[in-house]
Motif scaffolding. Sequence first.
Motif, PDB file in Angstrom:
ATOM      1  N   LEU A 100       0.937  -1.065  -0.329  1.00 60.65           N
ATOM      2  CA  LEU A 100       0.160  -0.077   0.100  1.00 60.65           C
ATOM      3  C   LEU A 100       1.085   1.112   0.057  1.00 60.65           C
ATOM      4  CD1 LEU A 100      -2.772   1.126   0.176  1.00 60.65           C
ATOM      5  CD2 LEU A 100      -2.438   1.004   2.414  1.00 60.65           C
ATOM      6  N   GLY A 101       1.997   1.454   0.733  1.00 65.05           N
ATOM      7  CA  GLY A 101       2.728   2.258   1.142  1.00 65.05           C
ATOM      8  C   GLY A 101       3.771   2.632  -0.855  1.00 65.05           C
ATOM      9  N   SER A 102       4.029   1.587  -0.865  1.00 61.26           N
ATOM     10  CA  SER A 102       4.366   1.528  -2.804  1.00 61.26           C
ATOM     11  C   SER A 102       3.703   1.990  -3.373  1.00 61.26           C
ATOM     12  CB  SER A 102       4.911   0.099  -3.253  1.00 61.26           C
ATOM     13  OG  SER A 102       5.631   0.092  -4.438  1.00 61.26           O
ATOM     14  N   ILE A 103       2.414   1.316  -3.635  1.00 64.58           N
ATOM     15  CA  ILE A 103       1.759   2.292  -4.613  1.00 64.58           C
ATOM     16  C   ILE A 103       1.264   3.508  -4.574  1.00 64.58           C
ATOM     17  CG2 ILE A 103      -1.101   1.913  -4.926  1.00 64.58           C
ATOM     18  CD1 ILE A 103      -0.913  -0.826  -4.178  1.00 64.58           C
ATOM     19  N   ILE A 104       1.215   3.730  -3.109  1.00 64.54           N
ATOM     20  CA  ILE A 104       0.893   5.496  -2.918  1.00 64.54           C
ATOM     21  C   ILE A 104       1.941   6.182  -3.306  1.00 64.54           C
ATOM     22  CG2 ILE A 104       0.929   7.107  -0.701  1.00 64.54           C
ATOM     23  CD1 ILE A 104      -1.312   4.967   0.575  1.00 64.54           C
ATOM     24  N   SER A 105       3.603   5.394  -2.746  1.00 64.49           N
ATOM     25  CA  SER A 105       4.595   6.647  -2.683  1.00 64.49           C
ATOM     26  C   SER A 105       4.589   7.026  -4.437  1.00 64.49           C
ATOM     27  CB  SER A 105       5.972   5.841  -2.047  1.00 64.49           C
ATOM     28  OG  SER A 105       5.857   4.563  -2.967  1.00 64.49           O
ATOM     29  N   ALA A 106       4.067   5.949  -5.293  1.00 63.18           N
ATOM     30  CA  ALA A 106       4.940   5.890  -6.806  1.00 63.18           C
ATOM     31  C   ALA A 106       3.366   6.700  -7.434  1.00 63.18           C
ATOM     32  CB  ALA A 106       4.428   3.837  -7.110  1.00 63.18           C
ATOM     33  N   TRP A 107       2.360   6.920  -7.103  1.00 67.17           N
ATOM     34  CA  TRP A 107       1.709   7.752  -7.912  1.00 67.17           C
ATOM     35  C   TRP A 107       2.124   9.246  -7.114  1.00 67.17           C
ATOM     36  CZ3 TRP A 107      -1.103   7.268 -11.496  1.00 67.17           C
ATOM     37  CH2 TRP A 107      -1.414   5.761 -12.260  1.00 67.17           C
ATOM     38  N   VAL A 108       2.170   9.583  -6.091  1.00 64.71           N
ATOM     39  CA  VAL A 108       2.772  10.672  -5.872  1.00 64.71           C
ATOM     40  C   VAL A 108       3.921  11.013  -6.214  1.00 64.71           C
ATOM     41  CG1 VAL A 108       3.430  11.741  -3.828  1.00 64.71           C
ATOM     42  CG2 VAL A 108       1.565  10.749  -2.692  1.00 64.71           C
ATOM     43  N   CYS A 109       4.816   9.975  -6.924  1.00 60.17           N
ATOM     44  CA  CYS A 109       5.753  10.490  -7.418  1.00 60.17           C
ATOM     45  C   CYS A 109       5.587  11.335  -8.623  1.00 60.17           C
ATOM     46  CB  CYS A 109       6.821   9.480  -7.458  1.00 60.17           C
ATOM     47  SG  CYS A 109       7.757   9.577  -5.574  1.00 60.17           S
ATOM     48  N   PHE A 110       4.726  10.010  -9.035  1.00 58.01           N
ATOM     49  CA  PHE A 110       4.710  10.233 -10.549  1.00 58.01           C
ATOM     50  C   PHE A 110       3.713  11.436 -10.864  1.00 58.01           C
ATOM     51  CE2 PHE A 110       0.679  10.183 -14.086  1.00 58.01           C
ATOM     52  CZ  PHE A 110       1.624   9.471 -14.795  1.00 58.01           C
ATOM     53  N   GLY A 111       2.522  11.676 -10.388  1.00 57.40           N
ATOM     54  CA  GLY A 111       1.864  13.436  -9.587  1.00 57.40           C
ATOM     55  C   GLY A 111       2.376  14.376  -9.502  1.00 57.40           C
ATOM     56  N   ALA A 112       3.340  14.873  -8.961  1.00 57.49           N
ATOM     57  CA  ALA A 112       4.414  15.200  -8.692  1.00 57.49           C
ATOM     58  C   ALA A 112       4.912  16.074  -9.697  1.00 57.49           C
ATOM     59  CB  ALA A 112       5.299  15.371  -7.732  1.00 57.49           C
ATOM     60  N   PHE A 113       5.483  14.720 -10.566  1.00 54.82           N
ATOM     61  CA  PHE A 113       6.699  14.787 -12.017  1.00 54.82           C
ATOM     62  C   PHE A 113       5.995  15.164 -13.255  1.00 54.82           C
ATOM     63  CE2 PHE A 113       8.992  13.443 -15.615  1.00 54.82           C
ATOM     64  CZ  PHE A 113      10.117  13.585 -15.407  1.00 54.82           C
ATOM     65  N   ASP A 114       4.571  14.929 -12.994  1.00 52.83           N
ATOM     66  CA  ASP A 114       3.529  15.287 -14.353  1.00 52.83           C
ATOM     67  C   ASP A 114       3.380  16.641 -14.373  1.00 52.83           C
ATOM     68  OD1 ASP A 114       2.427  14.326 -16.437  1.00 52.83           O
ATOM     69  OD2 ASP A 114       0.968  14.908 -15.529  1.00 52.83           O
ATOM     70  N   GLN A 115       2.808  17.163 -12.505  1.00 49.27           N
ATOM     71  CA  GLN A 115       2.134  18.429 -12.924  1.00 49.27           C
ATOM     72  C   GLN A 115       3.190  19.256 -12.550  1.00 49.27           C
ATOM     73  OE1 GLN A 115      -0.597  18.976 -13.151  1.00 49.27           O
ATOM     74  NE2 GLN A 115      -0.812  17.110 -13.430  1.00 49.27           N
ATOM     75  N   ALA A 116       4.544  19.023 -11.572  1.00 49.93           N
ATOM     76  CA  ALA A 116       5.344  20.133 -12.264  1.00 49.93           C
ATOM     77  C   ALA A 116       6.716  19.926 -12.384  1.00 49.93           C
ATOM     78  CB  ALA A 116       5.265  19.669  -9.878  1.00 49.93           C
ATOM     79  N   ALA A 117       7.033  19.581 -13.532  1.00 50.46           N
ATOM     80  CA  ALA A 117       8.408  19.012 -14.242  1.00 50.46           C
ATOM     81  C   ALA A 117       8.952  19.699 -14.214  1.00 50.46           C
ATOM     82  CB  ALA A 117       7.715  18.389 -15.244  1.00 50.46           C
ATOM     83  N   ASN A 118       9.209  20.802 -14.164  1.00 49.88           N
ATOM     84  CA  ASN A 118      10.301  21.883 -14.778  1.00 49.88           C
ATOM     85  C   ASN A 118      10.562  22.432 -12.701  1.00 49.88           C
ATOM     86  OD1 ASN A 118      10.624  21.209 -16.977  1.00 49.88           O
ATOM     87  ND2 ASN A 118       8.438  22.296 -17.438  1.00 49.88           N
ATOM     88  N   SER A 119       9.980  21.863 -12.214  1.00 49.27           N
ATOM     89  CA  SER A 119       9.468  23.384 -10.295  1.00 49.27           C
ATOM     90  C   SER A 119      10.436  22.107 -10.077  1.00 49.27           C
ATOM     91  CB  SER A 119       8.175  23.172 -10.405  1.00 49.27           C
ATOM     92  OG  SER A 119       7.657  23.696  -8.518  1.00 49.27           O
TER      93      SER A 119
END
Length: 485
Positions: A100-119
């Motif tokens: 569960l922690g692995s799934i949450i961390s993967a999606w948080v990292c994906f979302g942060a990179f996708d929405q704030a890739a240059n920040s």
Amino acid sequence: MLGLINAAQSIGGLVSLPIAPFISDGVGRRATLFLGSLIMLAGVAVQTSAQNVSVFIASRVIIGFGLQFCLNSGPLLLIELSYPTQRGKITSLYNSSWYLGSIISAWVCFGAFDQAANSIWSFRIPSLVQAFLPLLQVLLIWFVPESPRFLVSKGFEGKAAAVLAKYHANSRDERDPLVVFELAQIRHAIRMEEEINASTSYKSLFSTPGNRKRMRLIIAIALFSQWSGNGLVSYYINLILEGVGITATETKAYINGGLQIFNFFVAIMASFLVDWAGRRKLFIASNTGMLVTFGAWTVTNALYINFNNTAAAKTTIPLIFIFYFFYDIAYTPMVVAYTLEILPYRIRAKGFSVMNLTVMLTVAFNQFINPVAIDAIGWWYYLVYCGWLIIELVFIVTFIVETRGRTLEETSILFDGEQPTQDLLAMGGEAATMTMESRGAIIEVERRPSQSHIHNEKKIEFHEMRLRPYSDRVTTDFSIMPQVL
């Protein structure tokens, strides 16, 4: 540099790993969790504000240092607080929650990179999210009761009785027969351990024949948990998928994400089967299934690479899922639970640290050796794991001891011979009988069920301990248990 960033958290964990058990045994499970969470919060603060790579690496070392305190004391508190008939499920759910922690961390990292890739927030958002659970532990841990085993070991038997009465009895009655039975077993088990080892150190883990048997099992299971072929998928699924012709990034992401969700649900399901099926049967089924599936996986990989058989390549994907199904029914839920329940109280924290160290070393092996071997000999490297899985299965069939249906104290002394087991049962039974006699409540079991509702509840509660299923390998003589209620 990327390798150092990945390894930084493990480096911090290795530093604190040998000292965490002494703090856990010295100041208690709750205080150790609190300390570890505070250290992790400090590491998160440094990581979130990091302005360069060096500070970022240092922050991960700090987080790993604090994490090891929590990894050591958290499972100990769970297993030592659990109601006897629920212990297996609760401690199995602990390690199964990793997915569960692995799934949450993967999606948080994906979302942060996708929405704030240059920040800079592309790394700071995931860093901040790490603070959520340690913060909850800091705020809430003092509302959790301390381990009654720890309290008894420090001489606070009254407090231990109060904890057991509140959480294990139908009322807060400290003279409830189940509470008296458990407390007597805890007290007697700790006294027996003290007679064997006046003081404990890491040498104590190998100082007696019983302890050596325990550590042989613990180290082996820790090795098997990472060297069963699962390390290939966990760290190098990208190479494996490309090896069978799957190169599209989106397809690989779907397969990897789907595998993590699949693993989580299978592990949770298996956690509820540990008492019904038994530990030994699940381990044997797991290793047998992994051996057969990994063998088939090796064949499909060879057919694709040598003969460009695309049908074989497509078959590899479901085989990976089937392989993990068998892995998850035993090793995900029970690598922690089984380790903790076979260790006596006085060496439980230290033995658990050895298990964690073994896992960390095997993970390091997977990270550095597997990619080199795959590059060098390709699918032939899979044959090495096939041979190793045969060794694993032979070991499991030969040495794994069934532990279901026992109290924590009964389970932990299975390796010390029959006499300590009989003494422990007699001590708990005698204490419960004396308590019931003093209350004028002795009633023959065979008498017709004409008692009040509260007596029926007591009967069910106390006899849960007597009517539990027998071990497959060690038989308990219940004739010495008191005929009460």
